[in-house]
Write a protein that holds these residues in place. Structure first.
Motif, PDB file in Angstrom:
ATOM      1  N   TYR A 152     -10.049   7.990  -1.106  1.00 52.65           N
ATOM      2  CA  TYR A 152      -9.526   6.667  -0.753  1.00 52.65           C
ATOM      3  C   TYR A 152     -10.029   5.593  -1.716  1.00 52.65           C
ATOM      4  O   TYR A 152      -9.256   4.776  -2.219  1.00 52.65           O
ATOM      5  CB  TYR A 152      -9.929   6.315   0.682  1.00 52.65           C
TER       6      TYR A 152
ATOM      7  N   GLU B  53      -6.064   6.748   4.856  1.00 50.10           N
ATOM      8  CA  GLU B  53      -6.735   5.784   5.737  1.00 50.10           C
ATOM      9  C   GLU B  53      -6.645   6.234   7.195  1.00 50.10           C
ATOM     10  O   GLU B  53      -7.632   6.157   7.944  1.00 50.10           O
ATOM     11  CB  GLU B  53      -6.077   4.413   5.561  1.00 50.10           C
ATOM     12  N   LYS B  54      -5.479   6.720   7.594  1.00 49.62           N
ATOM     13  CA  LYS B  54      -5.287   7.207   8.970  1.00 49.62           C
ATOM     14  C   LYS B  54      -6.171   8.426   9.235  1.00 49.62           C
ATOM     15  O   LYS B  54      -6.794   8.544  10.303  1.00 49.62           O
ATOM     16  CB  LYS B  54      -3.815   7.552   9.200  1.00 49.62           C
TER      17      LYS B  54
ATOM     18  N   ARG C 287      -7.901   3.317  -4.117  1.00 46.28           N
ATOM     19  CA  ARG C 287      -7.737   1.931  -3.668  1.00 46.28           C
ATOM     20  C   ARG C 287      -9.088   1.218  -3.695  1.00 46.28           C
ATOM     21  O   ARG C 287      -9.875   1.326  -2.758  1.00 46.28           O
ATOM     22  CB  ARG C 287      -7.133   1.900  -2.263  1.00 46.28           C
TER      23      ARG C 287
ATOM     24  N   MET D  19       0.854  -1.194   0.000  1.00 43.39           N
ATOM     25  CA  MET D  19       0.000   0.000   0.000  1.00 43.39           C
ATOM     26  C   MET D  19       0.890   1.244   0.000  1.00 43.39           C
ATOM     27  O   MET D  19       1.854   1.333   0.737  1.00 43.39           O
ATOM     28  CB  MET D  19      -0.914  -0.004   1.229  1.00 43.39           C
TER      29      MET D  19
ATOM     30  N   SER E   8       2.193   5.191   0.543  1.00 45.36           N
ATOM     31  CA  SER E   8       2.152   6.071   1.718  1.00 45.36           C
ATOM     32  C   SER E   8       0.925   6.981   1.674  1.00 45.36           C
ATOM     33  O   SER E   8       0.369   7.340   2.716  1.00 45.36           O
ATOM     34  CB  SER E   8       3.430   6.903   1.776  1.00 45.36           C
TER      35      SER E   8
ATOM     36  N   HIS F 278      -2.070   6.178   0.407  1.00 43.31           N
ATOM     37  CA  HIS F 278      -3.188   5.366   0.886  1.00 43.31           C
ATOM     38  C   HIS F 278      -3.196   5.316   2.420  1.00 43.31           C
ATOM     39  O   HIS F 278      -4.237   5.490   3.063  1.00 43.31           O
ATOM     40  CB  HIS F 278      -3.083   3.925   0.359  1.00 43.31           C
ATOM     41  N   LEU F 279      -2.031   5.031   2.970  1.00 43.57           N
ATOM     42  CA  LEU F 279      -1.927   4.914   4.425  1.00 43.57           C
ATOM     43  C   LEU F 279      -2.290   6.225   5.119  1.00 43.57           C
ATOM     44  O   LEU F 279      -2.967   6.222   6.160  1.00 43.57           O
ATOM     45  CB  LEU F 279      -0.506   4.495   4.809  1.00 43.57           C
ATOM     46  N   ARG F 280      -1.849   7.315   4.544  1.00 43.21           N
ATOM     47  CA  ARG F 280      -2.126   8.621   5.146  1.00 43.21           C
ATOM     48  C   ARG F 280      -3.620   8.924   5.135  1.00 43.21           C
ATOM     49  O   ARG F 280      -4.187   9.374   6.137  1.00 43.21           O
ATOM     50  CB  ARG F 280      -1.357   9.705   4.392  1.00 43.21           C
TER      51      ARG F 280
END
Length: 311
Positions: free
Chosen positions: A34, A9-10, A38, A1, A3, A5-7
């Motif tokens: 998002y 999502e967070k 994804r 995934m 960075s 996407h992760l950001r």
């Protein structure tokens, strides 16, 4: 995934935890971003994003800004991968209301309505109970026929070489996209209704119009009807009533038809032969070849016998 996407999502998780203090507009924007980035989102993110996007999609205000918001929400929902399972509870009642309201008032954009259909049909891959809703409550065949016929009227299929080609029109791309959705559905469905005869006829009319100007659309029409007979969405009688057999018989005996179309149409007749029950095959053979003899297709009869002896 990635960075990014992760950001996102967070940020969604943090904003959702605020509950009463959450910024609803920000959360919706984050959910849209998002899902657009994804499509195989986690079940946790799905449970956050789907209800909020549906809430936006159910807005009935009649202004351009709202229409864009609704379209964007439905477009994002439609990005959820076919293999991602979603329980019916978060979306079914809302989507039924959105669809039925549009069928009565025509309040969605064409893209938004198409996205809604695609979202539902993709969910059907994992949840076969949706077929009753798709076919009997939301009238897929009737609505698909109406959409295709409206789009077909927007295209000048007889444009000359010096004019804008059919392939460059947005209506042609929309037709191709819709046909792709319906082809997928016809590979899974089991309910056969008289309404589908009308849909078959619309697909046949598009085939007749597109076969010389838009090969991809013409081929897609044949493939849909191959699936319709192969998966028993339509019986032989339905294909005869809808004009599919007649149209393909006319086409296959044209001396100018390319090899690709010969293959697609030959496979259509092969599917009829393979999928029909033994007791149906004799009647099917009689109907098809009587039609061919009626129209004077003796050479075609011979050539099809050579290709598929089973016919």
């Amino acid at each position: 995934m990635s960075s990014l996407h992760l950001r996102i999502e967070k940020m969604i998780a943090e904003e959702e935890k605020k509950k009463e203090g959450e910024n609803e507009k920000l959360l919706v924007d984050l959910c849209e971003c998002y899902l657009m980035l994804r499509n195989n989102a986690s079940s946790e993110l799905i449970s956050i994003c789907v209800p909020r996007l549906l809430k936006v999609a159910m807005n009935r205000k009649e202004n351009e800004e709202t229409q864009k918001d609704v379209e964007m929400a439905l477009l994002a929902l439609n990005r959820i991968d076919i293999y991602v399972q979603i329980e019916q509870e978060p979306y079914m009642n809302e989507l039924k209301e959105i669809m039925k309201n549009h069928q009565e008032h025509r309040n969605l954009t064409r893209l938004a309505y198409q996205c809604t259909w695609q979202f539902l049909i993709c969910r059907f891959f994992n949840d076969k109970s949706l077929e009753e809703v798709i076919v009997n409550e939301l009238h897929l065949a009737r609505e698909a026929r109406r959409e295709l016929e409206e789009l077909m009227k927007c295209i000048d299929w007889g444009r000359g070489k010096e004019e804008k080609r059919v392939t460059e029109t947005k209506e042609a791309f929309t037709i191709l996209s819709l046909l792709g959705i319906f082809e997928f559905y016809f590979s899974l469905c089991t309910i056969r209704k008289e309404e589908f005869v009308g849909l078959i006829n619309s697909i046949v009319q598009i085939f007749r119009a597109a076969k010389d100007n838009h090969r991809e659309i013409g081929s897609q029409c044949v493939n849909i009807l191959r699936r319709a007979v192969g998966y028993r969405t339509a019986g032989v009688d339905g294909l005869l009533k809808g004009g599919a057999v007649e149209a393909f018989l006319e086409e296959i005996q044209r001396p100018t038809m390319d090899d690709e179309m010969v293959h697609h149409i030959s496979m259509f007749f092969k599917e009829i032969s393979i999928r029909c029950k033994k007791e149906e095959r004799k009647d099917m053979k009689k109907k098809v070849f009587e039609k061919m003899e009626e129209e004077g297709y003796e050479d075609t009869i011979t050539s099809i016998h050579e290709i598929f002896e089973s016919l």
